[in-house]
Scaffold this active site. Structure first.
Site, short mmCIF file in Angstrom:
data_model
loop_
_atom_site.label_atom_id
_atom_site.label_comp_id
_atom_site.label_asym_id
_atom_site.label_seq_id
_atom_site.Cartn_x
_atom_site.Cartn_y
_atom_site.Cartn_z
N LYS A 291 1.23 -1.39 -0.49
CA LYS A 291 0.09 -0.52 -0.05
C LYS A 291 0.48 1.05 0.04
CE LYS A 291 -3.17 -0.60 -0.48
NZ LYS A 291 -3.61 -1.58 -2.42
N THR B 70 2.67 0.64 -4.49
CA THR B 70 3.34 -0.28 -5.58
C THR B 70 2.95 -0.10 -7.77
OG1 THR B 70 2.62 -1.93 -4.15
CG2 THR B 70 3.71 -2.44 -5.85
N TRP C 188 1.71 2.52 -8.91
CA TRP C 188 2.19 3.86 -9.60
C TRP C 188 3.85 3.41 -9.68
CZ3 TRP C 188 2.65 8.45 -6.04
CH2 TRP C 188 2.31 9.69 -6.59
N HIS D 37 7.32 -7.65 -2.09
CA HIS D 37 7.15 -6.68 -0.65
C HIS D 37 8.06 -7.21 -0.13
CE1 HIS D 37 2.94 -4.40 -2.11
NE2 HIS D 37 2.73 -5.59 -2.58
N ARG E 259 6.35 5.07 2.56
CA ARG E 259 5.06 6.24 2.07
C ARG E 259 5.02 5.94 3.80
NH1 ARG E 259 -1.07 4.98 -0.09
NH2 ARG E 259 -1.69 6.75 0.53
N SER F 207 -4.32 2.28 4.40
CA SER F 207 -4.81 2.31 2.63
C SER F 207 -5.12 0.38 3.07
CB SER F 207 -3.58 2.35 1.55
OG SER F 207 -4.14 2.07 0.51
N TYR G 280 6.57 8.69 -0.88
CA TYR G 280 5.65 8.17 -2.25
C TYR G 280 5.08 9.37 -2.45
CZ TYR G 280 0.61 8.13 -2.71
OH TYR G 280 -1.26 7.86 -2.98
N PHE H 280 -2.62 9.69 -10.24
CA PHE H 280 -3.95 9.21 -9.69
C PHE H 280 -5.05 9.25 -11.44
CE2 PHE H 280 -7.43 8.70 -7.69
CZ PHE H 280 -7.46 7.71 -6.90
N ARG I 144 -7.64 4.22 -4.95
CA ARG I 144 -8.82 4.45 -3.79
C ARG I 144 -8.77 5.60 -3.83
NH1 ARG I 144 -9.62 5.64 1.24
NH2 ARG I 144 -7.38 5.91 1.69
N LYS I 145 -7.85 6.74 -3.31
CA LYS I 145 -7.69 8.07 -2.93
C LYS I 145 -6.71 9.04 -3.57
CE LYS I 145 -10.72 9.41 0.95
NZ LYS I 145 -10.63 10.10 1.60
P1 A3P Z 1 -4.92 4.63 -0.84
O1 A3P Z 1 -5.69 3.83 -0.37
O2 A3P Z 1 -4.67 5.43 -0.49
O3 A3P Z 1 -5.97 5.73 -1.80
P2 A3P Z 1 -0.29 -0.58 -3.78
O4 A3P Z 1 0.07 0.20 -5.11
O5 A3P Z 1 1.10 -0.95 -2.81
O6 A3P Z 1 -1.29 -1.38 -3.20
O7 A3P Z 1 -0.41 1.24 -2.82
C1 A3P Z 1 -1.98 1.27 -3.23
C2 A3P Z 1 -2.35 2.82 -2.82
O8 A3P Z 1 -0.95 3.23 -3.91
C3 A3P Z 1 -3.32 3.24 -3.02
O9 A3P Z 1 -3.23 4.23 -2.24
C4 A3P Z 1 -3.76 4.23 -4.47
O10 A3P Z 1 -4.43 5.20 -4.35
C5 A3P Z 1 -2.16 4.50 -4.17
N1 A3P Z 1 -2.49 5.11 -5.91
C6 A3P Z 1 -1.80 4.03 -7.14
N2 A3P Z 1 -1.73 5.35 -8.20
C7 A3P Z 1 -1.33 6.24 -7.72
C8 A3P Z 1 -1.10 7.45 -8.08
N3 A3P Z 1 -1.33 7.81 -9.25
N4 A3P Z 1 -1.36 8.48 -8.09
C9 A3P Z 1 -0.83 8.85 -6.25
N5 A3P Z 1 -1.44 7.68 -6.00
C10 A3P Z 1 -1.48 6.52 -6.42
#
Ligand code: A3P
Length: 318
Positions: free
Chosen positions: A87, A90, A92, A139, A160, A168, A223, A259, A284-285
Protein backbone atom coordinates in the site's frame (compact mmCIF):
# COMPACT_ATOMS: atom_id res chain seq x y z
CA UNK A 1 -14.23 -30.23 16.62
CA UNK A 2 -17.16 -27.81 16.40
CA UNK A 3 -14.76 -24.99 15.51
CA UNK A 4 -13.06 -27.07 12.83
CA UNK A 5 -16.44 -27.96 11.31
CA UNK A 6 -17.57 -24.34 11.35
CA UNK A 7 -14.33 -23.19 9.77
CA UNK A 8 -14.64 -25.85 7.02
CA UNK A 9 -18.24 -24.85 6.31
CA UNK A 10 -17.13 -21.22 6.08
CA UNK A 11 -14.34 -22.22 3.69
CA UNK A 12 -16.79 -24.04 1.41
CA UNK A 13 -19.25 -21.11 1.45
CA UNK A 14 -16.41 -18.71 0.75
CA UNK A 15 -15.27 -20.89 -2.14
CA UNK A 16 -18.74 -21.06 -3.70
CA UNK A 17 -19.11 -17.26 -3.44
CA UNK A 18 -15.65 -16.70 -4.88
CA UNK A 19 -16.19 -19.08 -7.79
CA UNK A 20 -19.30 -17.14 -8.79
CA UNK A 21 -17.46 -13.82 -8.73
CA UNK A 22 -14.36 -15.19 -10.45
CA UNK A 23 -16.24 -16.98 -13.24
CA UNK A 24 -14.98 -14.67 -16.00
CA UNK A 25 -11.67 -13.68 -14.45
CA UNK A 26 -8.38 -14.47 -16.24
CA UNK A 27 -6.65 -17.72 -15.36
CA UNK A 28 -3.83 -16.26 -13.28
CA UNK A 29 -6.30 -14.43 -11.01
CA UNK A 30 -8.36 -17.61 -10.59
CA UNK A 31 -5.17 -19.43 -9.65
CA UNK A 32 -4.37 -16.85 -6.99
CA UNK A 33 -7.87 -17.13 -5.56
CA UNK A 34 -7.69 -20.92 -5.51
CA UNK A 35 -4.31 -20.81 -3.76
CA UNK A 36 -5.62 -18.34 -1.17
CA UNK A 37 -8.56 -20.61 -0.36
CA UNK A 38 -6.57 -23.83 -0.08
CA UNK A 39 -3.54 -22.39 1.64
CA UNK A 40 -4.93 -19.50 3.70
CA UNK A 41 -6.21 -19.77 7.23
CA UNK A 42 -7.97 -17.50 9.68
CA UNK A 43 -7.50 -17.64 13.44
CA UNK A 44 -9.10 -15.83 16.33
CA UNK A 45 -5.91 -13.81 16.80
CA UNK A 46 -5.59 -13.13 13.10
CA UNK A 47 -9.08 -12.94 11.59
CA UNK A 48 -7.98 -12.56 7.98
CA UNK A 49 -6.74 -15.10 5.46
CA UNK A 50 -3.00 -15.48 5.81
CA UNK A 51 -0.27 -18.06 5.81
CA UNK A 52 2.43 -18.48 8.43
CA UNK A 53 5.83 -19.66 7.33
CA UNK A 54 8.76 -19.90 9.76
CA UNK A 55 6.95 -17.56 12.14
CA UNK A 56 6.36 -14.83 9.52
CA UNK A 57 2.90 -13.76 8.38
CA UNK A 58 2.26 -13.76 4.64
CA UNK A 59 -0.71 -13.25 2.33
CA UNK A 60 -2.61 -16.51 1.86
CA UNK A 61 -1.27 -16.90 -1.68
CA UNK A 62 2.28 -17.31 -0.39
CA UNK A 63 3.40 -20.87 0.14
CA UNK A 64 6.78 -22.39 1.01
CA UNK A 65 7.04 -23.31 -2.66
CA UNK A 66 6.55 -19.69 -3.69
CA UNK A 67 9.32 -18.58 -1.33
CA UNK A 68 11.53 -21.28 -2.83
CA UNK A 69 10.94 -19.81 -6.29
CA UNK A 70 12.16 -16.48 -4.86
CA UNK A 71 15.26 -17.90 -3.22
CA UNK A 72 16.32 -19.86 -6.31
CA UNK A 73 15.40 -17.18 -8.86
CA UNK A 74 18.20 -16.34 -11.30
CA UNK A 75 18.51 -12.62 -11.88
CA UNK A 76 19.55 -11.22 -15.27
CA UNK A 77 21.62 -8.12 -15.97
CA UNK A 78 19.26 -5.15 -16.09
CA UNK A 79 16.67 -6.58 -13.70
CA UNK A 80 15.06 -3.94 -11.52
CA UNK A 81 13.18 -4.85 -8.36
CA UNK A 82 10.47 -2.38 -7.37
CA UNK A 83 10.27 -2.83 -3.64
CA UNK A 84 7.55 -1.55 -1.33
CA UNK A 85 5.78 -2.36 1.87
CA UNK A 86 2.13 -3.03 0.82
CA UNK A 87 0.00 0.00 0.00
CA UNK A 88 2.95 2.34 -0.51
CA UNK A 89 2.32 2.95 -4.23
CA UNK A 90 3.61 -0.25 -5.87
CA UNK A 91 1.36 -0.03 -8.91
CA UNK A 92 2.16 3.64 -9.31
CA UNK A 93 5.91 2.95 -9.33
CA UNK A 94 5.43 -0.02 -11.67
CA UNK A 95 3.51 2.15 -14.14
CA UNK A 96 6.10 4.96 -14.03
CA UNK A 97 8.89 2.47 -14.71
CA UNK A 98 6.90 0.79 -17.51
CA UNK A 99 6.23 4.15 -19.18
CA UNK A 100 9.96 4.99 -19.01
CA UNK A 101 11.31 1.64 -20.15
CA UNK A 102 8.58 0.57 -22.61
CA UNK A 103 6.83 3.75 -23.74
CA UNK A 104 5.34 2.08 -26.83
CA UNK A 105 3.68 -0.83 -25.06
CA UNK A 106 0.39 -0.60 -23.25
CA UNK A 107 -0.01 -2.44 -19.94
CA UNK A 108 -2.35 -4.84 -21.74
CA UNK A 109 0.52 -6.21 -23.81
CA UNK A 110 2.50 -7.02 -20.69
CA UNK A 111 -0.19 -9.27 -19.35
CA UNK A 112 -0.02 -10.39 -16.59
CA UNK A 113 0.78 -6.81 -15.74
CA UNK A 114 3.83 -6.21 -13.51
CA UNK A 115 1.55 -3.85 -11.60
CA UNK A 116 -0.48 -6.72 -10.16
CA UNK A 117 2.04 -9.53 -10.44
CA UNK A 118 4.16 -9.64 -7.31
CA UNK A 119 7.48 -11.51 -7.48
CA UNK A 120 6.61 -13.68 -4.49
CA UNK A 121 3.24 -14.67 -5.97
CA UNK A 122 4.39 -15.46 -9.49
CA UNK A 123 5.44 -18.68 -11.20
CA UNK A 124 8.82 -19.14 -12.93
CA UNK A 125 7.00 -19.00 -16.26
CA UNK A 126 5.32 -15.68 -15.49
CA UNK A 127 8.62 -14.16 -14.37
CA UNK A 128 10.42 -15.49 -17.44
CA UNK A 129 7.71 -13.99 -19.65
CA UNK A 130 8.20 -10.46 -18.34
CA UNK A 131 9.51 -8.21 -21.11
CA UNK A 132 13.17 -7.23 -20.87
CA UNK A 133 14.45 -5.20 -19.05
CA UNK A 134 12.43 -6.86 -16.33
CA UNK A 135 10.91 -4.66 -13.65
CA UNK A 136 9.67 -6.87 -10.85
CA UNK A 137 7.44 -5.53 -8.08
CA UNK A 138 7.79 -7.14 -4.68
CA UNK A 139 6.96 -6.60 -1.02
CA UNK A 140 9.70 -8.95 0.18
CA UNK A 141 11.94 -7.74 3.02
CA UNK A 142 15.56 -6.88 2.19
CA UNK A 143 16.97 -10.28 3.16
CA UNK A 144 14.70 -12.21 0.76
CA UNK A 145 15.08 -10.09 -2.38
CA UNK A 146 17.48 -11.70 -4.90
CA UNK A 147 20.93 -10.24 -5.40
CA UNK A 148 23.75 -11.01 -7.80
CA UNK A 149 27.54 -11.00 -7.50
CA UNK A 150 27.96 -11.41 -11.26
CA UNK A 151 25.97 -8.49 -12.63
CA UNK A 152 24.19 -5.33 -11.57
CA UNK A 153 20.65 -5.66 -10.33
CA UNK A 154 18.92 -2.44 -9.32
CA UNK A 155 16.38 -1.79 -6.58
CA UNK A 156 13.93 1.09 -6.28
CA UNK A 157 12.38 1.31 -2.84
CA UNK A 158 9.23 3.42 -2.46
CA UNK A 159 8.30 4.34 1.12
CA UNK A 160 5.10 6.02 2.30
CA UNK A 161 4.03 7.68 5.55
CA UNK A 162 3.02 4.76 7.81
CA UNK A 163 -0.23 6.44 8.86
CA UNK A 164 -1.42 6.63 5.25
CA UNK A 165 -0.10 3.12 4.62
CA UNK A 166 -2.17 1.86 7.55
CA UNK A 167 -5.33 3.54 6.24
CA UNK A 168 -4.81 2.24 2.72
CA UNK A 169 -3.98 -1.26 4.04
CA UNK A 170 -7.15 -1.26 6.16
CA UNK A 171 -9.37 -0.43 3.18
CA UNK A 172 -7.51 -2.95 1.04
CA UNK A 173 -7.92 -5.74 3.60
CA UNK A 174 -11.61 -4.95 3.98
CA UNK A 175 -12.17 -5.09 0.24
CA UNK A 176 -9.86 -7.90 -0.87
CA UNK A 177 -11.53 -11.24 -1.56
CA UNK A 178 -8.14 -12.89 -1.11
CA UNK A 179 -7.92 -11.70 2.48
CA UNK A 180 -11.52 -11.57 3.59
CA UNK A 181 -11.20 -9.31 6.64
CA UNK A 182 -14.28 -7.72 8.16
CA UNK A 183 -12.79 -6.25 11.33
CA UNK A 184 -12.88 -2.62 12.47
CA UNK A 185 -10.30 0.12 11.95
CA UNK A 186 -9.27 -0.15 15.62
CA UNK A 187 -8.83 -3.90 15.30
CA UNK A 188 -6.77 -3.47 12.15
CA UNK A 189 -4.62 -0.71 13.64
CA UNK A 190 -3.63 -2.88 16.60
CA UNK A 191 -2.49 -5.60 14.20
CA UNK A 192 -0.57 -3.05 12.12
CA UNK A 193 1.17 -1.50 15.12
CA UNK A 194 2.20 -4.89 16.50
CA UNK A 195 3.42 -6.03 13.07
CA UNK A 196 0.91 -8.91 13.23
CA UNK A 197 -0.06 -8.30 9.68
CA UNK A 198 0.67 -9.55 6.15
CA UNK A 199 4.39 -9.00 5.42
CA UNK A 200 5.05 -8.17 9.08
CA UNK A 201 6.12 -4.88 10.60
CA UNK A 202 6.08 -1.76 8.42
CA UNK A 203 8.94 -0.31 10.47
CA UNK A 204 11.21 -3.36 10.14
CA UNK A 205 10.63 -3.37 6.38
CA UNK A 206 11.27 0.29 5.68
CA UNK A 207 14.22 0.62 8.08
CA UNK A 208 16.09 -2.33 6.61
CA UNK A 209 15.94 -0.75 3.17
CA UNK A 210 16.69 2.72 4.58
CA UNK A 211 20.09 1.49 5.78
CA UNK A 212 20.86 0.66 2.12
CA UNK A 213 19.64 3.97 0.71
CA UNK A 214 23.17 5.05 -0.29
CA UNK A 215 24.10 1.81 -2.07
CA UNK A 216 24.92 2.51 -5.74
CA UNK A 217 22.23 0.15 -6.99
CA UNK A 218 19.48 1.38 -4.63
CA UNK A 219 17.17 4.35 -5.17
CA UNK A 220 15.12 5.19 -2.09
CA UNK A 221 12.04 7.32 -2.83
CA UNK A 222 9.08 8.61 -0.87
CA UNK A 223 5.45 8.55 -2.05
CA UNK A 224 4.94 12.06 -0.67
CA UNK A 225 7.82 13.43 -2.81
CA UNK A 226 6.35 11.85 -5.93
CA UNK A 227 3.00 13.47 -5.11
CA UNK A 228 4.72 16.85 -4.68
CA UNK A 229 6.74 16.69 -7.88
CA UNK A 230 5.89 13.80 -10.19
CA UNK A 231 7.90 15.17 -13.14
CA UNK A 232 10.97 15.53 -10.91
CA UNK A 233 10.41 11.98 -9.63
CA UNK A 234 10.15 10.61 -13.18
CA UNK A 235 13.48 12.25 -14.07
CA UNK A 236 15.22 10.80 -11.01
CA UNK A 237 13.86 7.30 -11.73
CA UNK A 238 14.79 7.51 -15.44
CA UNK A 239 18.33 8.66 -14.64
CA UNK A 240 18.77 5.87 -12.10
CA UNK A 241 17.69 3.34 -14.72
CA UNK A 242 20.06 4.82 -17.31
CA UNK A 243 17.47 6.52 -19.53
CA UNK A 244 17.94 10.03 -20.85
CA UNK A 245 14.46 11.50 -21.26
CA UNK A 246 13.83 14.83 -22.95
CA UNK A 247 11.72 17.30 -20.99
CA UNK A 248 8.74 16.42 -23.21
CA UNK A 249 9.21 12.68 -22.69
CA UNK A 250 9.45 13.09 -18.92
CA UNK A 251 6.32 15.26 -18.92
CA UNK A 252 4.46 12.66 -21.01
CA UNK A 253 5.33 9.91 -18.51
CA UNK A 254 4.23 12.10 -15.59
CA UNK A 255 0.94 12.88 -17.33
CA UNK A 256 0.19 9.19 -17.83
CA UNK A 257 0.98 8.45 -14.20
CA UNK A 258 -1.14 10.95 -12.30
CA UNK A 259 -3.74 9.35 -10.06
CA UNK A 260 -6.59 10.46 -12.33
CA UNK A 261 -4.87 9.28 -15.51
CA UNK A 262 -4.14 5.87 -14.01
CA UNK A 263 -7.61 5.50 -12.52
CA UNK A 264 -9.19 6.10 -15.92
CA UNK A 265 -6.68 4.00 -17.92
CA UNK A 266 -8.78 1.08 -19.21
CA UNK A 267 -5.65 -0.95 -20.02
CA UNK A 268 -4.34 -1.11 -16.49
CA UNK A 269 -4.90 -4.61 -15.18
CA UNK A 270 -6.05 -3.37 -11.80
CA UNK A 271 -8.82 -1.45 -13.57
CA UNK A 272 -9.74 -4.20 -16.01
CA UNK A 273 -9.79 -7.10 -13.62
CA UNK A 274 -10.84 -5.80 -10.27
CA UNK A 275 -12.56 -9.08 -9.37
CA UNK A 276 -10.27 -9.73 -6.45
CA UNK A 277 -11.67 -6.63 -4.81
CA UNK A 278 -15.20 -6.12 -3.46
CA UNK A 279 -14.81 -2.41 -4.30
CA UNK A 280 -14.51 -1.06 -7.81
CA UNK A 281 -10.89 0.09 -7.80
CA UNK A 282 -7.48 -0.56 -6.32
CA UNK A 283 -6.80 3.13 -6.85
CA UNK A 284 -8.78 4.45 -3.92
CA UNK A 285 -7.91 8.10 -3.13
CA UNK A 286 -4.22 8.48 -3.87
CA UNK A 287 -3.72 11.39 -1.48
CA UNK A 288 -1.34 12.38 1.28
CA UNK A 289 -2.87 12.74 4.74
CA UNK A 290 -6.05 10.64 4.53
CA UNK A 291 -4.99 9.33 7.96
CA UNK A 292 -6.50 12.50 9.45
CA UNK A 293 -9.94 11.10 8.57
CA UNK A 294 -9.34 7.84 10.43
CA UNK A 295 -7.24 8.24 13.59
CA UNK A 296 -8.89 9.17 16.90
CA UNK A 297 -6.84 11.29 19.33
CA UNK A 298 -5.98 8.20 21.39
CA UNK A 299 -4.99 6.19 18.34
CA UNK A 300 -2.82 9.04 17.12
CA UNK A 301 -1.03 9.39 20.46
CA UNK A 302 -0.31 5.65 20.56
CA UNK A 303 0.85 5.60 16.93
CA UNK A 304 3.08 8.66 17.36
CA UNK A 305 4.77 7.00 20.30
CA UNK A 306 5.57 3.95 18.18
CA UNK A 307 6.64 6.15 15.24
CA UNK A 308 9.06 8.09 17.46
CA UNK A 309 10.48 5.00 19.10
CA UNK A 310 11.17 3.32 15.75
CA UNK A 311 12.27 6.25 13.57
CA UNK A 312 13.97 8.63 16.00
CA UNK A 313 17.66 8.96 15.20
CA UNK A 314 17.40 7.05 11.90
CA UNK A 315 17.13 10.16 9.73
CA UNK A 316 13.95 8.80 8.14
CA UNK A 317 10.96 11.09 8.54
CA UNK A 318 7.62 11.57 6.85
P1 A3P B 1 -4.90 4.83 -1.21
O1 A3P B 1 -5.54 3.58 -0.72
O2 A3P B 1 -4.47 5.74 -0.10
O3 A3P B 1 -5.70 5.55 -2.24
P2 A3P B 1 -0.12 -0.35 -3.73
O4 A3P B 1 -0.08 -0.22 -5.22
O5 A3P B 1 1.24 -0.51 -3.10
O6 A3P B 1 -1.08 -1.38 -3.30
O7 A3P B 1 -0.60 1.05 -3.14
C1 A3P B 1 -1.91 1.49 -3.33
C2 A3P B 1 -2.00 2.94 -2.95
O8 A3P B 1 -1.30 3.75 -3.93
C3 A3P B 1 -3.46 3.42 -2.96
O9 A3P B 1 -3.52 4.41 -1.94
C4 A3P B 1 -3.55 4.01 -4.36
O10 A3P B 1 -4.62 4.90 -4.54
C5 A3P B 1 -2.21 4.71 -4.45
N1 A3P B 1 -1.87 5.06 -5.85
C6 A3P B 1 -1.90 4.27 -6.93
N2 A3P B 1 -1.61 4.97 -8.04
C7 A3P B 1 -1.39 6.24 -7.64
C8 A3P B 1 -1.05 7.46 -8.33
N3 A3P B 1 -0.90 7.49 -9.65
N4 A3P B 1 -0.91 8.58 -7.60
C9 A3P B 1 -1.06 8.55 -6.25
N5 A3P B 1 -1.39 7.46 -5.55
C10 A3P B 1 -1.54 6.30 -6.24
Amino acid sequence: MKNLLESNIKKVMFKVASNTVMKDAPEHLKELMERAITNGRKTKEMPFLHSKINGSIWPPVITEEQLKICSTFQTSPGDVFLVTYPKSGTIWLAEIVRCITQPKKSSQENFPDPGTLRFEMASYEQLEALPSPRSIPTHLPFALVPRSKEHTVKYIYLARNPKDVAVSFFHFMRSSRLIDFDGSWEEFLQHFMKGNILYGSYFDHVLEWWTHKDDDNVLFLKYEDLKKDLKGGVKIIAEFLGYKLSKEEANAVAEKCTFQAMKSNPNLEVNKFSKLSKKSSHLRKGVVGDWKNHFSDEQLAEFNKLYESRLKGTGLQF
